[in-house]
Design a protein around this motif. Structure first.
Motif, PDB file in Angstrom:
ATOM      1  N   GLY A 166       1.040  -1.399   0.217  1.00 53.53           N
ATOM      2  CA  GLY A 166      -0.372   0.241  -0.475  1.00 53.53           C
ATOM      3  C   GLY A 166       0.745   1.531  -0.255  1.00 53.53           C
ATOM      4  N   PHE A 167       1.701   1.658   1.059  1.00 55.33           N
ATOM      5  CA  PHE A 167       2.916   2.358   0.950  1.00 55.33           C
ATOM      6  C   PHE A 167       3.261   2.579  -0.547  1.00 55.33           C
ATOM      7  N   GLU A 168       4.384   1.344  -1.202  1.00 52.25           N
ATOM      8  CA  GLU A 168       4.280   1.586  -2.792  1.00 52.25           C
ATOM      9  C   GLU A 168       4.088   2.670  -3.497  1.00 52.25           C
ATOM     10  N   ALA A 169       2.549   1.813  -3.264  1.00 54.29           N
ATOM     11  CA  ALA A 169       1.896   2.128  -4.408  1.00 54.29           C
ATOM     12  C   ALA A 169       1.931   3.803  -4.069  1.00 54.29           C
ATOM     13  N   GLN A 170       1.967   4.191  -2.955  1.00 54.22           N
ATOM     14  CA  GLN A 170       1.092   5.323  -2.169  1.00 54.22           C
ATOM     15  C   GLN A 170       2.881   6.110  -3.358  1.00 54.22           C
TER      16      GLN A 170
END
Ligand SMILES: Cc1cc2nc3c(=O)[nH]c(=O)nc-3n(C[C@H](O)[C@H](O)[C@H](O)COP(=O)(O)OP(=O)(O)OC[C@H]3O[C@@H](n4cnc5c(N)ncnc54)[C@H](O)[C@@H]3O)c2cc1C
Length: 427
Positions: free
Chosen positions: A54-58
């Motif tokens: 999720g953080f990487e996608a942001q």
């Protein structure tokens, strides 16, 4: 010439020398990110967990928008891994790939795969605070012991590169690129746990470059750096430590940018032990990167970089599930493991305590623990994670052959009023 710029742990436009170099090389520049291979670990869980993804996608979403504002875009091959990059390069007739250099074995193997497919690869080292050309020794001669490494580094004032501005323009992607290859988010973010010390699901804490820069400015404009040394070992709290690590891990922020902001803070508010200590911790990050470069695959063996395979390194897998799920029965350990699984972040002190508990109290396998951290952490960084786990297990660079933290003593010292244990008494 068409050049592929492959974003790795450098998902940012500012202070990205490798990207600037790629932009100067060809008439066409195709910015890409590699597709991850869904993978099951040998320990029975997925390698990449929802917080990390999720953080990487942001971070990627912010990068895609920033590229679009320059008339470019971010692309992602359909096929995972290096094979996807090779296919994409063939599709658009690219012969050159530029990217940041990373020293971990898997990352090195990816470069070899690209080269093996006939691509010309330029991998530029840019993620450490101190560039290899500014080290007082060759990377392969990095001292094993951190204090010796630091002593040698600090003989002369530390001078990282001056952070670069983001490029004002970029060459356009090749006209032949299929629009279907554009990167798009395909992860559903994990719901926010209100107890989180790093609420990455909310505005100011998201993984993109803009949020990283805003946090950097906010942190150094505040009074927190002046007290960092006294607060950094607290178990939870938003500004007790810098919280730079998740953005460093995805590459939305660079170590050189932090250093530059730290020096500006010192010039404005004064330097003290605490501000020095922020730089000191960044040196640990550099040290683990260099140690990975020196020892590579050895850091992924049970015996780590040690020569002997002593009894101490014969771990048991019993109990690992209880540890992982926060069901050991020790309230501090279970609290930490719940926080990790629910938020994707854990303070440095809690990381040390839970790692030590698995290794030294439960006689568990340090590689299993490292793999679980890899699954969970939004700041997962292979160099720091493997290096710290090996250090605590006594198979890495600790001159005292491993660190054992007495969990009861740690609870008394760091959680005397049980606030942390009570906060995380439930999953
Ligand atoms: C078992 C274990 C596993 C770890 N795994 C990771 C990991 O996957 N990724 C990661 O970034 N850090 C890892 N660390 C190091 C450390 O816990 C985190 O960097 C830190 O807690 C991040 O929070 P912060 O940015 O607020 O740190 P701060 O205390 O504010 O430190 C500032 C920066 O210094 C660096 N730093 C601080 N401590 C360390 C350290 N021990 N080793 C390397 N760099 C350090 C980080 O880049 C950090 O952002 C691990 C530590 C342990 C004990």
């Amino acid at each position: 010439m068409t050049v592929l710029y492959w974003f790795r742990q450098d998902r940012r436009l500012a202070d990205n020398p490798a990207l600037c170099q790629a932009a100067g090389l060809g008439q066409r520049l195709l910015p890409v990110t590699m597709r991850l291979e869904p993978e099951q670990t040998v320990w029975g869980f997925e390698r990449h967990g929802p917080h990390r993804l999720g953080f990487e996608a942001q971070a990627l979403s912010g990068l895609a928008q920033a590229l679009e504002s320059l008339g470019s875009a971010l692309y992602q091959p359909k096929t995972p891994g290096a094979a996807g990059l090779i296919e994409l390069a063939r599709d658009v007739g690219a012969t050159h790939v530029v990217c940041e250099a990373l020293s971990a074995p898997e990352e090195q193997a990816q470069i070899q795969a690209l080269k093996g497919a006939g691509l010309s690869v330029l991998a530029i080292e840019q993620s450490a605070l101190i560039g290899h050309d500014r080290l007082p020794f060759a990377p392969q001669d990095t001292p094993d012991v951190f204090s010796e490494f630091r002593r040698q580094i600090e003989r002369t004032p530390i001078k990282p590169r001056t952070p670069l501005a983001a490029p004002a323009t970029l060459p356009k992607p090749p006209a032949t690129i299929n629009a279907a290859s554009r990167w798009c988010a395909n992860v559903s973010p994990r719901a926010l746990d209100q107890r989180s010390a790093f609420a990455w699901q909310t505005e100011p804490w998201q993984g993109d470059e803009q949020s990283a820069q805003a946090h950097l400015a906010r942190y150094f404009e505040g009074h927190w750096p002046q007290h960092y040394k006294q607060t950094r070992n607290r178990l939870s709290g938003t500004h007790d430590s810098t919280k730079f690590s998740p953005w460093l891990a995805v590459g939305a922020l660079s170590a050189a940018q932090i250093w530059s902001a730290l020096k500006a803070h010192e010039a404005k508010f004064g330097a003290n032990d605490s501000t020095y200590w922020i730089g000191f911790e960044l040196l640990w990050r550099d040290h683990f990167r260099l140690i990975m470069q020196r020892y590579g695959a050895q850091l992924f063996r049970t015996q780590g970089i040690t020569v002997s395979h002593s009894r101490k390194h014969q771990p048991s897998t019993q109990g690992f599930e209880r540890w992982r799920l926060g069901q050991t029965g020790h309230r501090l350990i279970d609290a930490g493991m719940r926080e990790l699984a629910s938020t994707g972040y854990l303070s440095n002190r809690m990381r040390q305590i839970v790692a030590s508990y698995l290794i030294h109290e439960m006689r568990g396998h340090w590689l299993a623990g490292a793999a679980w951290f890899e699954h969970c952490l939004i700041d997962f960084d292979v160099h720091s994670n493997q290096g710290n786990w090996a250090y605590i297990a006594g198979v890495g660079t600790d001159p005292r052959a491993g660190r054992q933290f007495n969990p009861d003593k740690q609870a008394r010292e760091h959680d005397p009023d049980e606030r942390y244990r009570n906060l995380w008494s439930q999953p």
